[in-house]
Design an enzyme around this catalytic site. Structure first.
Site, PDB file in Angstrom:
ATOM      1  N   LYS A 155      -0.482   6.659 -23.322  1.00  0.00           N
ATOM      2  CA  LYS A 155       0.022   6.924 -24.673  1.00  0.00           C
ATOM      3  C   LYS A 155       1.516   6.580 -24.719  1.00  0.00           C
ATOM      4  O   LYS A 155       1.880   5.436 -24.967  1.00  0.00           O
ATOM      5  CB  LYS A 155      -0.202   8.395 -25.066  1.00  0.00           C
ATOM      6  CG  LYS A 155      -1.644   8.728 -25.417  1.00  0.00           C
ATOM      7  CD  LYS A 155      -2.471   9.071 -24.217  1.00  0.00           C
ATOM      8  CE  LYS A 155      -3.809   9.651 -24.566  1.00  0.00           C
ATOM      9  NZ  LYS A 155      -4.655   9.783 -23.359  1.00  0.00           N
ATOM     10  N   ASP A 213       1.141  19.367 -20.832  1.00  0.00           N
ATOM     11  CA  ASP A 213       0.289  18.186 -20.950  1.00  0.00           C
ATOM     12  C   ASP A 213       1.089  17.241 -21.851  1.00  0.00           C
ATOM     13  O   ASP A 213       1.218  17.462 -23.051  1.00  0.00           O
ATOM     14  CB  ASP A 213      -1.053  18.593 -21.571  1.00  0.00           C
ATOM     15  CG  ASP A 213      -1.946  17.386 -21.854  1.00  0.00           C
ATOM     16  OD1 ASP A 213      -1.482  16.245 -21.691  1.00  0.00           O
ATOM     17  OD2 ASP A 213      -3.101  17.594 -22.242  1.00  0.00           O
ATOM     18  N   PHE A 259      -6.690  19.675 -24.853  1.00  0.00           N
ATOM     19  CA  PHE A 259      -7.427  18.439 -25.078  1.00  0.00           C
ATOM     20  C   PHE A 259      -8.787  18.531 -24.375  1.00  0.00           C
ATOM     21  O   PHE A 259      -8.965  19.313 -23.452  1.00  0.00           O
ATOM     22  CB  PHE A 259      -6.624  17.236 -24.571  1.00  0.00           C
ATOM     23  CG  PHE A 259      -7.319  15.934 -24.850  1.00  0.00           C
ATOM     24  CD1 PHE A 259      -7.525  15.524 -26.160  1.00  0.00           C
ATOM     25  CD2 PHE A 259      -7.805  15.137 -23.827  1.00  0.00           C
ATOM     26  CE1 PHE A 259      -8.208  14.336 -26.434  1.00  0.00           C
ATOM     27  CE2 PHE A 259      -8.475  13.949 -24.093  1.00  0.00           C
ATOM     28  CZ  PHE A 259      -8.690  13.557 -25.391  1.00  0.00           C
ATOM     29  N   ASP A 260      -9.757  17.694 -24.814  1.00  0.00           N
ATOM     30  CA  ASP A 260     -11.126  17.873 -24.291  1.00  0.00           C
ATOM     31  C   ASP A 260     -11.246  17.668 -22.790  1.00  0.00           C
ATOM     32  O   ASP A 260     -11.991  18.386 -22.125  1.00  0.00           O
ATOM     33  CB  ASP A 260     -12.147  17.018 -25.064  1.00  0.00           C
ATOM     34  CG  ASP A 260     -11.835  15.547 -25.043  1.00  0.00           C
ATOM     35  OD1 ASP A 260     -10.670  15.202 -24.839  1.00  0.00           O
ATOM     36  OD2 ASP A 260     -12.752  14.730 -25.240  1.00  0.00           O
ATOM     37  N   TYR A 300       0.834  -1.207   0.000  1.00  0.00           N
ATOM     38  CA  TYR A 300       0.000   0.000   0.000  1.00  0.00           C
ATOM     39  C   TYR A 300       0.871   1.260   0.000  1.00  0.00           C
ATOM     40  O   TYR A 300       0.610   2.220  -0.731  1.00  0.00           O
ATOM     41  CB  TYR A 300      -0.930   0.003   1.215  1.00  0.00           C
ATOM     42  CG  TYR A 300      -1.972   1.089   1.153  1.00  0.00           C
ATOM     43  CD1 TYR A 300      -3.254   0.823   0.666  1.00  0.00           C
ATOM     44  CD2 TYR A 300      -1.687   2.392   1.561  1.00  0.00           C
ATOM     45  CE1 TYR A 300      -4.209   1.819   0.586  1.00  0.00           C
ATOM     46  CE2 TYR A 300      -2.637   3.392   1.482  1.00  0.00           C
ATOM     47  CZ  TYR A 300      -3.894   3.112   0.997  1.00  0.00           C
ATOM     48  OH  TYR A 300      -4.838   4.093   0.911  1.00  0.00           O
ATOM     49  N   HIS A 308     -19.440  14.123 -26.673  1.00  0.00           N
ATOM     50  CA  HIS A 308     -19.205  13.173 -27.771  1.00  0.00           C
ATOM     51  C   HIS A 308     -19.160  11.726 -27.296  1.00  0.00           C
ATOM     52  O   HIS A 308     -19.443  10.813 -28.053  1.00  0.00           O
ATOM     53  CB  HIS A 308     -17.935  13.535 -28.543  1.00  0.00           C
ATOM     54  CG  HIS A 308     -16.667  13.357 -27.777  1.00  0.00           C
ATOM     55  ND1 HIS A 308     -16.356  14.129 -26.693  1.00  0.00           N
ATOM     56  CD2 HIS A 308     -15.648  12.474 -27.918  1.00  0.00           C
ATOM     57  CE1 HIS A 308     -15.191  13.744 -26.209  1.00  0.00           C
ATOM     58  NE2 HIS A 308     -14.746  12.734 -26.924  1.00  0.00           N
ATOM     59  N   ALA A 358       1.130  13.837 -22.691  1.00  0.00           N
ATOM     60  CA  ALA A 358       0.702  12.492 -23.105  1.00  0.00           C
ATOM     61  C   ALA A 358       1.594  11.895 -24.194  1.00  0.00           C
ATOM     62  O   ALA A 358       1.931  10.717 -24.148  1.00  0.00           O
ATOM     63  CB  ALA A 358      -0.751  12.541 -23.574  1.00  0.00           C
TER      64      ALA A 358
END
Ligand code: F0G
Length: 458
Positions: A257, A214, A124-125, A72, A449, A216
């Site tokens: 990614k 960001d 990004f969304d 843990y 979407h 990714a």
């Protein structure tokens, strides 16, 4: 004769896929309300919905899974992951999260207040969602070149420095940080140059603002810097990554990614106060600070994946496959965001379905047609994904309307790419007979979407 190019790996395990008939697909799509997110996976032949969490792990990653430490607190797997991230990015503090948007949620909970402005390059969304759900504003400062899909420039993901400067000059008080997405997914998987990252940094320093990446697809971004930007050809991908991150104060990462794991993410930063705040939110939302929503085995796989995918050969294999699909589309004259990006081909739907009005969502219509044609699932990155303006509630038709064909890492062969290209050509050949699109029957208020229900018109 020059040796042809081949993949930098061989295949050890396979997963059968099944084709279907057009009649079956018509039934399935109707049941899915013409939203490909709502199809069952076995109803899809070649799945290009996303490159996120869909990659094939290497034998070394699977070996790492077997020796994950599931403690843990204080797991060795966490420390291995942290050390790898520190070595590649130079960030000292690392907080795991279960995926990229969770990293956004944790960090933005600490940093964003109502009415703030977060400038960036085509957020990004989920990033936009996490900004707008806090009643703040995501302001897009991407270079205008990104809007012209046919214009070939090497770094179409760049931030427009003048736009950013103008915004900061006026609204600096409302800006808690600047966000740069590498590569720029929404603009077509387009890279950001090192020079642009440096300029953003310089401007941020002028206004005393921190910079967040960001990240990714940061390794793919580094690949493009190496092959396209002057002065980087002799640098390793890891050297380029290290320099890129030296121009940021923090990163959020969707490890699904470029770390080639099925689930995982993290925040990394050199700002201790951000880390201290994020730790508290992380525990509430994600779990204890040495696992944050991840299994020990997944953290091992993430560490190994990051190491492997910041090597040139792996990236070259991947990005050349995307370029291969682009070359096939060129043969057929199908317009896409040029040049081909890192993780996907983005077909310019309004240039294909010229008769379908924007109010009837051309890119979604093309997504539907491609699925019906050959069972290939792409994804609309366009007017549906853009959501409504939070203030006026009008559809946002200002951006691009694209069909994204995202290519999972190390999953499909170039034969699959041929199937995709020819299916798209067949749709393209009958494009003038497609005159009507879809209308919305039901939609969610945010990120519609994923769950939107549609009706075919005509
Ligand atoms: N940032 C970028 C640039 C992304 O592309 C994504 C996810 C995220 C953040 C969020 O990460 O999914 O791990 O929570 N993009 C996926 C896609 C979903 O299909 O492009 P996540």
């Amino acid at each position: 004769m020059q040796q042809p190019f081949a993949e930098s790996w061989k295949i050890k395990m396979v997963e059968p896929i099944r084709n279907s008939t057009r009649h079956e697909r018509e039934q399935w799509l109707k049941a899915a309300h013409y939203n490909v997110f709502q199809l069952n996976a076995e109803e899809v032949y070649i799945d290009l919905l996303t490159d996120s969490g869909t990659g094939a792990m290497s034998d070394r990653q699977w070996a790492g899974m077997m020796i994950g430490d599931e403690s843990y607190a204080g797991a060795t797997s966490f420390r291995k992951m942290k050390e790898t991230i520190q070595r590649i990015t130079g960030f000292q503090y690392v907080l795991p999260t279960h995926q990229g948007r969770a990293a956004e949620n944790v960090l933005f909970s600490c940093l964003i207040n109502e009415n703030d402005i977060i400038p960036g390059n085509s957020h990004f969304d989920t990033t936009k969602g996490h900004i707008e759900s806090r009643k703040a504003f995501a302001v897009d400062c991407t270079v205008d070149d990104a809007k012209d899909t046919q214009k070939e420039v090497p770094f179409k993901g760049n931030v427009d420095i003048t736009k950013l400067d103008t915004l900061l000059a006026k609204e600096a008080d409302r800006v808690p940080f600047i966000i740069v997405t590498i590569t720029n997914n929404t603009a077509g998987g387009q890279p950001v140059s090192m020079d642009n990252l440096r300029q953003v940094r310089r401007l941020a320093q002028k206004y005393n603002k921190p910079v967040l990446f960001d990240s990714a697809r940061f390794a793919e971004n580094a690949y493009f810097i190496k092959v396209r930007e002057e002065g980087f050809a002799d640098k390793t991908i890891k050297e380029i990554c290290y320099e890129m991150f030296s121009y940021a104060d923090a990163m959020t990462m969707s490890a699904k990614k470029d770390a080639i794991v099925n689930m995982g993410g993290f925040i990394a930063t050199n700002i201790q106060s951000w880390f201290d705040m994020a730790k508290v939110k992380g525990i509430v939302y994600e779990g204890y600070i040495t696992y944050g929503g991840m299994n020990g085995r997944d953290m091992n796989a993430l560490a190994i994946g990051l190491d492997e995918n910041t090597e040139f050969d792996n990236l070259e294999t991947r990005i050349r496959q995307v370029a291969y699909l682009a070359q096939r589309l060129d043969e057929f004259g199908i317009p896409y965001q040029r040049p081909a990006g890192g993780h996907a081909i983005f077909v310019d739907a309004p240039k294909v379905l010229v008769q379908v009005p924007k109010e009837e969502f051309p890119a979604q219509t093309l997504t539907i047609e491609l699925y019906l044609e050959a069972g290939i699932r792409g994804c609309e990155i366009g007017y549906l994904l853009a959501d409504r303006d939070p203030v006026t509630r009008q559809n946002r038709f200002g951006g691009l309307d694209l069909l994204r064909l995202a290519i999972p890492r190390r999953v499909y062969t170039n034969n699959h790419m041929d199937v995709v290209a020819v299916a798209l050509k067949n749709v393209y050949d009958r494009r003038n007979s497609i005159t009507r699109g879809v209308e919305i029957v039901w939609e969610a208020e945010l990120m519609r979407h994923f769950t939107v229900q549609l009706r075919q018109l005509g």
